[in-house]
Design an enzyme around this catalytic site. Structure first.
Site, PDB file in Angstrom:
ATOM      1  CG  ASP A   1      -1.477   0.791   1.344  1.00 60.26           C
ATOM      2  OD1 ASP A   1      -2.522   1.569   0.983  1.00 60.26           O
ATOM      3  OD2 ASP A   1      -1.091   1.646   2.573  1.00 60.26           O
TER       4      ASP A   1
ATOM      5  CE1 TYR B   1      -0.886   9.670  -1.757  1.00 64.64           C
ATOM      6  CE2 TYR B   1      -1.721   7.474  -1.739  1.00 64.64           C
ATOM      7  CZ  TYR B   1      -1.713   8.782  -2.299  1.00 64.64           C
ATOM      8  OH  TYR B   1      -1.606   9.590  -3.664  1.00 64.64           O
TER       9      TYR B   1
ATOM     10  NE  ARG C   1      -4.834   7.934   5.699  1.00 57.30           N
ATOM     11  CZ  ARG C   1      -4.628   6.662   4.532  1.00 57.30           C
ATOM     12  NH1 ARG C   1      -4.861   7.466   3.432  1.00 57.30           N
ATOM     13  NH2 ARG C   1      -4.565   6.262   4.801  1.00 57.30           N
TER      14      ARG C   1
ATOM     15  CB  SER D   1      -2.354   3.182  -3.971  1.00 54.14           C
ATOM     16  OG  SER D   1      -2.160   4.530  -3.687  1.00 54.14           O
ATOM     17  CG  ASN D   2      -7.738   3.220  -2.147  1.00 57.84           C
ATOM     18  OD1 ASN D   2      -8.118   2.272  -3.061  1.00 57.84           O
ATOM     19  ND2 ASN D   2      -8.304   3.644  -0.839  1.00 57.84           N
TER      20      ASN D   2
END
Lengths: 223, 223
Positions: free
Chosen positions: A13, A15, A44, A120-121
């Site tokens: 991942d 972030y 966040r 990742s998003n």
């Protein structure tokens, strides 16, 4: 907890795992003195919430938009006036987040002939900027954007299997986000939760295969 | 914002909308003096988070279990020792949440020949206990449990249309949870956001058709 796990690919991942999302608090603090830490936490938290809710609603927009929307809400909730021009340095800061100090060395040691990837998003533009700034390279940089849905929707983890051409059980998945670990474990990955701050795990029906406090502790757990 | 909206059925969210989830803070405070408000806030926040994440993961468990899991995590995160026997009065309290003071009178006035329903994440057992304790009755009490998925997944709103036999545009949907309002608006309901505390709306691409601070203000907005 498995002491030795056969892993053909390590998937990270981005972030919070490789890059410190709290490092944006410095830019937040410059803009809103005394409020930097609180703003970055709330930013966040809203960013994650919006990614989950929009996926549930079937109303995907890319992570850059979600990040900007979350910043706006976080500021309004804290009574901070955010103008379009003051938002820009913060959004730009999200493309230059600080890499955690152990990542570079740990990463070189962990490769050892394995495939490496990011899942990742983040939208491709955000991710590429982040990796270029950090000078890190991977065999694959996979953004959920191609599916128009965010983690922990199962198909997002499926992107890894498809792209790397290996089975789920051969993937070692590394994240500091517990919900991401739960989703990846549920999907069938071998999971390594990076718990840097002694956080309490969430109760989502799945536990990581191993918990470490830094990336460099993973090497001894895989074969 | 529409000043007059034709509405054939009024559908209410339960938790936070008709029933005050923060009223559980009294029981929390008895068990953990000085921590009641913080525990009840975190409990609620984790409860929502788990409902979203489990839906995304495709790992539904019923709301009672989610509520219990969220309570456990909230206590661990706050360093509060929760035993099985001390959890019981809190879980029991969730079946006897305080109804907001204006609900009973507002509800009688709003009916006026309209169908009324509840659409809730709550499991049937939790909902029935809550309504029985409050002495409120509806034409339909709809739990997402029959779909094994939580709001704001679109099909959950579809349960209303199916059960009441009307079109989405004829449904007036009432919730104090903004994310629920976003999901319901996205689905096609006419939406009324109960904003009791002057909260800031979230940025999820959808706005309510009207914002009121109490249930009894809805009557003048519908025809």
């Amino acid at each position: 907890m498995a002491s030795s796990v056969p892993v053909r690919a390590l998937v990270f991942d981005a972030y919070g795992t490789l890059f410190d999302v709290e490092s944006i608090s410095i830019a937040c603090e410059e803009l809103f003195p005394g409020k930097g830490a609180e703003l970055s936490r709330r930013w966040r938290s809203k960013q994650l919430e919006y990614s989950w809710l929009r996926t549930l609603m079937g109303r995907y927009v890319e992570f850059e938009t979600i990040t900007r929307d979350a910043l706006g809400t976080a500021c309004r909730q804290l009574g901070l006036e955010l103008t379009p021009s003051s938002a820009e340095p913060l959004m730009a800061g999200y493309r230059k987040l600080r890499m955690f100090p152990e990542v570079r060395d740990a990463f070189s040691a962990l490769r050892m002939g394995r495939k490496t990837a990011i899942l990742s998003n983040g939208s491709p533009g955000m991710l590429n900027a982040l990796l270029e700034h950090a000078g890190l390279s991977f065999d694959a940089v996979i953004s959920v954007d191609e599916l128009k849905t965010f983690k922990p929707f199962p198909a997002t983890y499926g992107l890894v299997v498809k792209r790397l051409g290996i089975s789920a059980g051969e993937v070692g998945f590394v994240s500091s986000n517990f919900w991401d670990i739960a989703g990846a474990t549920s999907y069938g990955f071998r999971t390594f939760w990076i718990n840097r701050n002694g956080s309490q795990p969430d109760e989502l029906g799945f536990r990581p295969h191993a918990v470490v406090s830094r990336l460099n502790e993973i090497g001894q757990l895989i074969s």
